[in-house]
Design a protein around this motif. Structure first.
Motif, PDB file in Angstrom:
ATOM      1  N   MET A   1       2.190  -4.500  -1.116  1.00  0.00           N
ATOM      2  CA  MET A   1       1.063  -5.153  -0.518  1.00  0.00           C
ATOM      3  C   MET A   1      -0.207  -4.900  -1.326  1.00  0.00           C
ATOM      4  O   MET A   1      -1.123  -5.684  -1.263  1.00  0.00           O
ATOM      5  CB  MET A   1       0.842  -4.654   0.910  1.00  0.00           C
ATOM      6  CG  MET A   1       1.941  -4.911   1.856  1.00  0.00           C
ATOM      7  SD  MET A   1       1.828  -6.547   2.525  1.00  0.00           S
ATOM      8  CE  MET A   1       3.287  -6.583   3.461  1.00  0.00           C
ATOM      9  N   TYR A   2      -0.225  -3.798  -2.067  1.00  0.00           N
ATOM     10  CA  TYR A   2      -1.437  -3.460  -2.799  1.00  0.00           C
ATOM     11  C   TYR A   2      -1.849  -4.550  -3.766  1.00  0.00           C
ATOM     12  O   TYR A   2      -3.015  -4.920  -3.824  1.00  0.00           O
ATOM     13  CB  TYR A   2      -1.278  -2.130  -3.545  1.00  0.00           C
ATOM     14  CG  TYR A   2      -2.470  -1.843  -4.432  1.00  0.00           C
ATOM     15  CD1 TYR A   2      -3.658  -1.406  -3.880  1.00  0.00           C
ATOM     16  CD2 TYR A   2      -2.408  -2.052  -5.802  1.00  0.00           C
ATOM     17  CE1 TYR A   2      -4.767  -1.167  -4.679  1.00  0.00           C
ATOM     18  CE2 TYR A   2      -3.508  -1.820  -6.608  1.00  0.00           C
ATOM     19  CZ  TYR A   2      -4.684  -1.376  -6.044  1.00  0.00           C
ATOM     20  OH  TYR A   2      -5.776  -1.156  -6.831  1.00  0.00           O
ATOM     21  N   SER A   3      -0.894  -5.093  -4.526  1.00  0.00           N
ATOM     22  CA  SER A   3      -1.266  -6.102  -5.516  1.00  0.00           C
ATOM     23  C   SER A   3      -1.817  -7.360  -4.846  1.00  0.00           C
ATOM     24  O   SER A   3      -2.740  -7.977  -5.359  1.00  0.00           O
ATOM     25  CB  SER A   3      -0.090  -6.448  -6.425  1.00  0.00           C
ATOM     26  OG  SER A   3       0.955  -7.002  -5.679  1.00  0.00           O
ATOM     27  N   ILE A   4      -1.268  -7.742  -3.694  1.00  0.00           N
ATOM     28  CA  ILE A   4      -1.798  -8.886  -2.962  1.00  0.00           C
ATOM     29  C   ILE A   4      -3.209  -8.564  -2.491  1.00  0.00           C
ATOM     30  O   ILE A   4      -4.131  -9.358  -2.672  1.00  0.00           O
ATOM     31  CB  ILE A   4      -0.897  -9.246  -1.759  1.00  0.00           C
ATOM     32  CG1 ILE A   4       0.471  -9.712  -2.235  1.00  0.00           C
ATOM     33  CG2 ILE A   4      -1.560 -10.303  -0.881  1.00  0.00           C
ATOM     34  CD1 ILE A   4       1.496  -9.846  -1.132  1.00  0.00           C
ATOM     35  N   ALA A   5      -3.373  -7.407  -1.888  1.00  0.00           N
ATOM     36  CA  ALA A   5      -4.687  -7.007  -1.394  1.00  0.00           C
ATOM     37  C   ALA A   5      -5.690  -6.933  -2.533  1.00  0.00           C
ATOM     38  O   ALA A   5      -6.824  -7.405  -2.410  1.00  0.00           O
ATOM     39  CB  ALA A   5      -4.588  -5.657  -0.683  1.00  0.00           C
ATOM     40  N   ASN A   6      -5.277  -6.381  -3.636  1.00  0.00           N
ATOM     41  CA  ASN A   6      -6.159  -6.239  -4.782  1.00  0.00           C
ATOM     42  C   ASN A   6      -6.588  -7.601  -5.316  1.00  0.00           C
ATOM     43  O   ASN A   6      -7.765  -7.822  -5.591  1.00  0.00           O
ATOM     44  CB  ASN A   6      -5.453  -5.428  -5.870  1.00  0.00           C
ATOM     45  CG  ASN A   6      -6.389  -4.982  -6.959  1.00  0.00           C
ATOM     46  OD1 ASN A   6      -7.551  -4.710  -6.711  1.00  0.00           O
ATOM     47  ND2 ASN A   6      -5.882  -4.912  -8.176  1.00  0.00           N
ATOM     48  N   ARG A   7      -5.644  -8.514  -5.449  1.00  0.00           N
ATOM     49  CA  ARG A   7      -5.957  -9.856  -5.959  1.00  0.00           C
ATOM     50  C   ARG A   7      -6.892 -10.617  -5.047  1.00  0.00           C
ATOM     51  O   ARG A   7      -7.718 -11.404  -5.502  1.00  0.00           O
ATOM     52  CB  ARG A   7      -4.683 -10.672  -6.153  1.00  0.00           C
ATOM     53  CG  ARG A   7      -4.034 -10.440  -7.485  1.00  0.00           C
ATOM     54  CD  ARG A   7      -2.942 -11.426  -7.669  1.00  0.00           C
ATOM     55  NE  ARG A   7      -3.401 -12.453  -8.592  1.00  0.00           N
ATOM     56  CZ  ARG A   7      -2.602 -13.207  -9.296  1.00  0.00           C
ATOM     57  NH1 ARG A   7      -1.309 -13.068  -9.149  1.00  0.00           N
ATOM     58  NH2 ARG A   7      -3.062 -14.116 -10.108  1.00  0.00           N
ATOM     59  N   LEU A   8      -6.740 -10.423  -3.742  1.00  0.00           N
ATOM     60  CA  LEU A   8      -7.559 -11.153  -2.778  1.00  0.00           C
ATOM     61  C   LEU A   8      -8.804 -10.372  -2.356  1.00  0.00           C
ATOM     62  O   LEU A   8      -9.561 -10.847  -1.517  1.00  0.00           O
ATOM     63  CB  LEU A   8      -6.725 -11.497  -1.538  1.00  0.00           C
ATOM     64  CG  LEU A   8      -5.523 -12.394  -1.783  1.00  0.00           C
ATOM     65  CD1 LEU A   8      -4.727 -12.571  -0.499  1.00  0.00           C
ATOM     66  CD2 LEU A   8      -5.964 -13.739  -2.336  1.00  0.00           C
ATOM     67  N   THR A   9      -8.977  -9.203  -2.938  1.00  0.00           N
ATOM     68  CA  THR A   9     -10.074  -8.282  -2.591  1.00  0.00           C
ATOM     69  C   THR A   9     -10.145  -8.058  -1.076  1.00  0.00           C
ATOM     70  O   THR A   9     -11.185  -8.179  -0.450  1.00  0.00           O
ATOM     71  CB  THR A   9     -11.443  -8.736  -3.152  1.00  0.00           C
ATOM     72  OG1 THR A   9     -11.785 -10.017  -2.629  1.00  0.00           O
ATOM     73  CG2 THR A   9     -11.429  -8.772  -4.665  1.00  0.00           C
TER      74      THR A   9
END
Length: 54
Positions: free
Chosen positions: A1-9
């Protein structure tokens, strides 16, 4: 989930909440089921694999 969260800030908790709600609305009990639904509905299209010189 981190990469999704990171990409979407967004925070990881926010992404997790959205994923859980979406899965609930679709009646899914696992992310694996979500992947199957994504392919079956055409939301995700498999990438073509390069041939090995044949």
């Amino acid at each position: 989930m981190y990469s999704i969260a990171n990409r979407l800030t967004l925070s990881e908790a926010t992404v997790k909440t959205h994923v859980e709600r979406l899965m609930g609305k679709l009646g899914l009990s696992s992310r694996a089921q979500a992947v199957v639904v994504a392919y079956e509905t055409g939301l995700v299209v498999p990438a073509s694999r390069p041939s090995h010189g044949h």
